[in-house]
Each structure stands twice: as C-alpha cells, then as structure tokens.
Design a protein around this motif. Structure first.
Motif, PDB file in Angstrom:
ATOM      1  N   MET A 166       0.816  -1.218   0.000  1.00 12.94           N
ATOM      2  CA  MET A 166       0.000   0.000   0.000  1.00 12.94           C
ATOM      3  C   MET A 166       0.849   1.268   0.000  1.00 12.94           C
ATOM      4  O   MET A 166       0.379   2.336  -0.347  1.00 12.94           O
ATOM      5  CB  MET A 166      -0.912   0.012   1.229  1.00 12.94           C
ATOM      6  CG  MET A 166      -1.979  -1.085   1.236  1.00 12.94           C
ATOM      7  SD  MET A 166      -3.296  -0.732   0.055  1.00 12.94           S
ATOM      8  CE  MET A 166      -4.055   0.686   0.840  1.00 12.94           C
ATOM      9  N   LYS A 167       2.106   1.186   0.425  1.00 13.55           N
ATOM     10  CA  LYS A 167       2.935   2.370   0.558  1.00 13.55           C
ATOM     11  C   LYS A 167       3.059   3.107  -0.771  1.00 13.55           C
ATOM     12  O   LYS A 167       3.372   2.520  -1.794  1.00 13.55           O
ATOM     13  CB  LYS A 167       4.325   1.980   1.076  1.00 13.55           C
ATOM     14  CG  LYS A 167       5.218   3.174   1.393  1.00 13.55           C
ATOM     15  CD  LYS A 167       6.534   2.728   2.008  1.00 13.55           C
ATOM     16  CE  LYS A 167       7.425   3.923   2.330  1.00 13.55           C
ATOM     17  NZ  LYS A 167       8.715   3.512   2.929  1.00 13.55           N
ATOM     18  N   GLY A 168       2.796   4.406  -0.719  1.00 16.03           N
ATOM     19  CA  GLY A 168       2.878   5.234  -1.915  1.00 16.03           C
ATOM     20  C   GLY A 168       1.590   5.298  -2.712  1.00 16.03           C
ATOM     21  O   GLY A 168       1.470   6.097  -3.643  1.00 16.03           O
ATOM     22  N   LYS A 169       0.588   4.484  -2.353  1.00 12.66           N
ATOM     23  CA  LYS A 169      -0.674   4.467  -3.091  1.00 12.66           C
ATOM     24  C   LYS A 169      -1.458   5.741  -2.823  1.00 12.66           C
ATOM     25  O   LYS A 169      -1.439   6.280  -1.721  1.00 12.66           O
ATOM     26  CB  LYS A 169      -1.493   3.238  -2.695  1.00 12.66           C
ATOM     27  CG  LYS A 169      -2.782   3.075  -3.489  1.00 12.66           C
ATOM     28  CD  LYS A 169      -3.501   1.783  -3.130  1.00 12.66           C
ATOM     29  CE  LYS A 169      -4.776   1.619  -3.949  1.00 12.66           C
ATOM     30  NZ  LYS A 169      -5.485   0.362  -3.619  1.00 12.66           N
ATOM     31  N   LYS A 170      -2.168   6.214  -3.843  1.00 13.36           N
ATOM     32  CA  LYS A 170      -3.009   7.411  -3.731  1.00 13.36           C
ATOM     33  C   LYS A 170      -4.469   6.973  -3.701  1.00 13.36           C
ATOM     34  O   LYS A 170      -4.941   6.284  -4.611  1.00 13.36           O
ATOM     35  CB  LYS A 170      -2.755   8.332  -4.923  1.00 13.36           C
ATOM     36  CG  LYS A 170      -3.480   9.667  -4.856  1.00 13.36           C
ATOM     37  CD  LYS A 170      -2.755  10.648  -3.981  1.00 13.36           C
ATOM     38  CE  LYS A 170      -3.354  12.043  -4.114  1.00 13.36           C
ATOM     39  NZ  LYS A 170      -2.714  13.027  -3.240  1.00 13.36           N
ATOM     40  N   VAL A 171      -5.172   7.367  -2.664  1.00  7.42           N
ATOM     41  CA  VAL A 171      -6.599   7.061  -2.533  1.00  7.42           C
ATOM     42  C   VAL A 171      -7.336   8.386  -2.338  1.00  7.42           C
ATOM     43  O   VAL A 171      -7.315   8.957  -1.246  1.00  7.42           O
ATOM     44  CB  VAL A 171      -6.874   6.121  -1.345  1.00  7.42           C
ATOM     45  CG1 VAL A 171      -8.366   5.784  -1.269  1.00  7.42           C
ATOM     46  CG2 VAL A 171      -6.046   4.848  -1.454  1.00  7.42           C
ATOM     47  N   GLY A 172      -7.981   8.860  -3.398  1.00  4.54           N
ATOM     48  CA  GLY A 172      -8.627  10.162  -3.301  1.00  4.54           C
ATOM     49  C   GLY A 172      -7.592  11.248  -3.034  1.00  4.54           C
ATOM     50  O   GLY A 172      -6.624  11.417  -3.767  1.00  4.54           O
ATOM     51  N   ARG A 173      -7.751  11.947  -1.914  1.00  6.38           N
ATOM     52  CA  ARG A 173      -6.802  12.993  -1.517  1.00  6.38           C
ATOM     53  C   ARG A 173      -5.717  12.461  -0.595  1.00  6.38           C
ATOM     54  O   ARG A 173      -4.846  13.210  -0.163  1.00  6.38           O
ATOM     55  CB  ARG A 173      -7.566  14.129  -0.808  1.00  6.38           C
ATOM     56  CG  ARG A 173      -8.494  14.890  -1.727  1.00  6.38           C
ATOM     57  CD  ARG A 173      -9.454  15.796  -0.952  1.00  6.38           C
ATOM     58  NE  ARG A 173      -8.777  16.665  -0.018  1.00  6.38           N
ATOM     59  CZ  ARG A 173      -8.178  17.807  -0.331  1.00  6.38           C
ATOM     60  NH1 ARG A 173      -8.175  18.199  -1.592  1.00  6.38           N
ATOM     61  NH2 ARG A 173      -7.609  18.564   0.575  1.00  6.38           N
ATOM     62  N   LEU A 174      -5.786  11.172  -0.257  1.00 12.07           N
ATOM     63  CA  LEU A 174      -4.842  10.576   0.690  1.00 12.07           C
ATOM     64  C   LEU A 174      -3.679   9.898  -0.025  1.00 12.07           C
ATOM     65  O   LEU A 174      -3.871   9.191  -1.016  1.00 12.07           O
ATOM     66  CB  LEU A 174      -5.541   9.554   1.581  1.00 12.07           C
ATOM     67  CG  LEU A 174      -6.638  10.083   2.508  1.00 12.07           C
ATOM     68  CD1 LEU A 174      -7.265   8.921   3.268  1.00 12.07           C
ATOM     69  CD2 LEU A 174      -6.081  11.113   3.488  1.00 12.07           C
ATOM     70  N   LYS A 215     -15.193  -0.734  -0.885  1.00 12.60           N
ATOM     71  CA  LYS A 215     -16.016  -0.203  -1.968  1.00 12.60           C
ATOM     72  C   LYS A 215     -16.189   1.305  -1.834  1.00 12.60           C
ATOM     73  O   LYS A 215     -16.274   2.021  -2.825  1.00 12.60           O
ATOM     74  CB  LYS A 215     -17.379  -0.901  -1.964  1.00 12.60           C
ATOM     75  CG  LYS A 215     -18.242  -0.571  -3.162  1.00 12.60           C
ATOM     76  CD  LYS A 215     -19.519  -1.403  -3.158  1.00 12.60           C
ATOM     77  CE  LYS A 215     -20.371  -1.081  -4.389  1.00 12.60           C
ATOM     78  NZ  LYS A 215     -21.630  -1.894  -4.405  1.00 12.60           N
ATOM     79  N   HIS A 216     -16.271   1.790  -0.590  1.00 16.89           N
ATOM     80  CA  HIS A 216     -16.410   3.224  -0.336  1.00 16.89           C
ATOM     81  C   HIS A 216     -15.256   3.665   0.567  1.00 16.89           C
ATOM     82  O   HIS A 216     -15.426   3.850   1.776  1.00 16.89           O
ATOM     83  CB  HIS A 216     -17.754   3.535   0.309  1.00 16.89           C
ATOM     84  CG  HIS A 216     -18.931   3.109  -0.521  1.00 16.89           C
ATOM     85  ND1 HIS A 216     -19.286   3.767  -1.678  1.00 16.89           N
ATOM     86  CD2 HIS A 216     -19.805   2.077  -0.369  1.00 16.89           C
ATOM     87  CE1 HIS A 216     -20.354   3.174  -2.199  1.00 16.89           C
ATOM     88  NE2 HIS A 216     -20.677   2.146  -1.433  1.00 16.89           N
ATOM     89  N   PRO A 217     -14.060   3.826  -0.007  1.00 13.28           N
ATOM     90  CA  PRO A 217     -12.868   4.099   0.806  1.00 13.28           C
ATOM     91  C   PRO A 217     -12.857   5.502   1.401  1.00 13.28           C
ATOM     92  O   PRO A 217     -13.557   6.412   0.934  1.00 13.28           O
ATOM     93  CB  PRO A 217     -11.720   3.929  -0.195  1.00 13.28           C
ATOM     94  CG  PRO A 217     -12.331   4.297  -1.510  1.00 13.28           C
ATOM     95  CD  PRO A 217     -13.741   3.777  -1.447  1.00 13.28           C
ATOM     96  N   THR A 218     -12.055   5.654   2.440  1.00 16.51           N
ATOM     97  CA  THR A 218     -11.798   6.980   2.996  1.00 16.51           C
ATOM     98  C   THR A 218     -10.873   7.717   2.027  1.00 16.51           C
ATOM     99  O   THR A 218      -9.796   7.223   1.700  1.00 16.51           O
ATOM    100  CB  THR A 218     -11.121   6.874   4.376  1.00 16.51           C
ATOM    101  OG1 THR A 218     -12.006   6.172   5.261  1.00 16.51           O
ATOM    102  CG2 THR A 218     -10.824   8.241   4.947  1.00 16.51           C
ATOM    103  N   GLU A 219     -11.287   8.882   1.578  1.00 21.11           N
ATOM    104  CA  GLU A 219     -10.538   9.576   0.540  1.00 21.11           C
ATOM    105  C   GLU A 219      -9.970  10.914   0.975  1.00 21.11           C
ATOM    106  O   GLU A 219      -9.337  11.617   0.182  1.00 21.11           O
ATOM    107  CB  GLU A 219     -11.423   9.785  -0.691  1.00 21.11           C
ATOM    108  CG  GLU A 219     -11.835   8.466  -1.349  1.00 21.11           C
ATOM    109  CD  GLU A 219     -12.591   8.683  -2.630  1.00 21.11           C
ATOM    110  OE1 GLU A 219     -13.338   9.680  -2.711  1.00 21.11           O
ATOM    111  OE2 GLU A 219     -12.433   7.878  -3.565  1.00 21.11           O
TER     112      GLU A 219
END
Length: 241
Positions: free
Chosen positions: A1-9, A45-49
């Motif tokens: 997961m390191k370095g992954k972009k999820v929404g604004r995170l 399905k609905h991640p924290t972004e």
C-alpha cells in the motif's frame, strides 16, 4: 500500500498496530493533515478519501495560494471539492476547487503560464470567456456555412451562439442567409458588446492598476433570446428610460 493514492490521501507507511484484523496505515491528506486509516477503509467499496477536510469545508478565506487569494466559497462542487471564488494578483476573478488550491496545482488565473509562454501567447479570460477568441470571429475547420454558429440540420439552417459557457438557440431557418443574419445580430449584442466593455475596462485599469484590481470586470447577460438580449456590467445601474 505504501505510496498508493486514494482520493486525496497518500499512503505513507504501515503502522505496527491493528484495528480489528486490519493493519493501520499512516496517510497524508492533500491539505497537509496526517491520519491513520485501516486497510479495509482504503481498499473497500467506499474508501476513505480525505482527512475530512472536504466534508468539513476548511475555511480558506483570505489565504494566498501563489498569485491567488481565496475570497469566499461558492455552493458549487467539482469532484467533491468546494469551488472557491479567488482573485488573482493580475485582477482576474476565477473559481478554483479547494483541493487544487491546497495541493498547489492552481496558483493563478492562468497568467503565470501566459507569462511563461511570452507576450505573443497572452490571452485574456473574463468569466471563463476568451476575449481574443471572440474578437477574432474564427470559423472552425469543420464549419460548412462559413459563419460560426450556423450549421445545417435535417434540411434547415440552425443558428446558435455560445457566451460564458452558455449556448443560446437562435432559431431554425429555411435559408442560410436568414440564419447568418440572426447570428450576426446576436454577435453584435453579445460578443461585440462584451469586447467593447473589456476594452473600456482595460484602458481604465491600465491607467489606474489599483482601481483595476479592486474592480474586476463582470459582464452579465439579461434575456435568453435575440429579442431580449442585453449586456450589463455587474454593479452598474441600468439607465432609466
């Protein structure tokens, strides 16, 4: 997961602790906040972004981002982020998404890029309308009528005009001459009137830059057809009849 972009995170690193059966990850939001998020809240399905800044509506009033000063939020959203009305140091007023301001992607009304491109590339935009494009009356290569906004559809000649991202339908005509005539009338009312207001404003702003920055040009359209089109300057009273 390191370095992954999820929404604004952006995921920074995995922490040793767990939440239930999931590891917890340290994440940095585009606004600068650092939060801890379990794996299932990043991959579900609905991640924290975000850290919640979009939902909470961070107050950016009077904060500077490059050449932009955030004035006030609007009731509009773009990709879930609040659009803010901002004034550029050059005097232009634009609407920019909060996330684009906070992450540094937008730092001017566009004048920084125009300055970089050089004076030959300079374009003036007022309320998302390019003055040079309207002034040039350029005809697209795929236009078959020889007149912008006039095209043939199902045996009829259709006339329309776009201004400030709004397309106005001007009518359907049997002859191309009639369609062009109505289109030219609309150009005179909207496009030529807009350019005239801009030239007057630019001359005054050039003579008094302080006035220009405190009095950005806003041209409003009243009416919705060729019969009742009228351009007015925001803040200026209409003349009494």
């Amino acid at each position: 997961m390191k370095g992954k972009k999820v929404g604004r995170l952006t995921v920074l690193e995995r922490m040793p602790e767990k939440q239930g059966s999931c590891y917890v990850w340290k994440c940095r939001c585009d606004c600068g906040n650092v939060i801890m998020v379990p794996t299932n809240r990043l991959t579900g399905k609905h991640p924290t972004e975000s850290c919640g800044c979009v939902r909470k509506g961070i107050d950016l009033t009077n904060q500077r981002f490059g050449k932009l000063t955030a004035l006030h939020p609007t009731d509009k959203r773009k990709n879930g982020s609040v659009l803010w009305t901002c004034q550029c140091d050059c005097g232009q007023v634009v609407e920019v998404a909060a996330n684009q301001l906070m992450c540094g992607n937008t730092q001017s009304c566009g004048c920084l890029q125009r300055e970089k491109d050089g004076p030959g590339q300079y374009m003036n935009y007022i309320d998302s309308t390019c003055v040079e494009a309207i002034r040039s009356k350029a005809v697209r290569k795929d236009n078959t009528s020889g007149c912008p906004g006039v095209q043939k559809q199902k045996g009829k000649w259709i006339a329309q005009i776009s201004f400030q991202k709004v397309k106005y339908y001007l009518g359907s005509f049997d002859t191309i001459e009639a369609a062009i005539r109505v289109r030219k009338q609309a150009e005179t009312l909207l496009h030529d009137g807009f350019v005239r207001y801009f030239d007057e404003w630019k001359e005054k702003a050039k003579a008094d830059p302080v006035w220009g920055k405190s009095h950005p040009l806003h041209v409003l359209v009243e009416g919705d057809s060729i019969e009742n089109f009228e351009l007015v300057l925001e803040g200026r009273e209409k003349p009494r009849v």
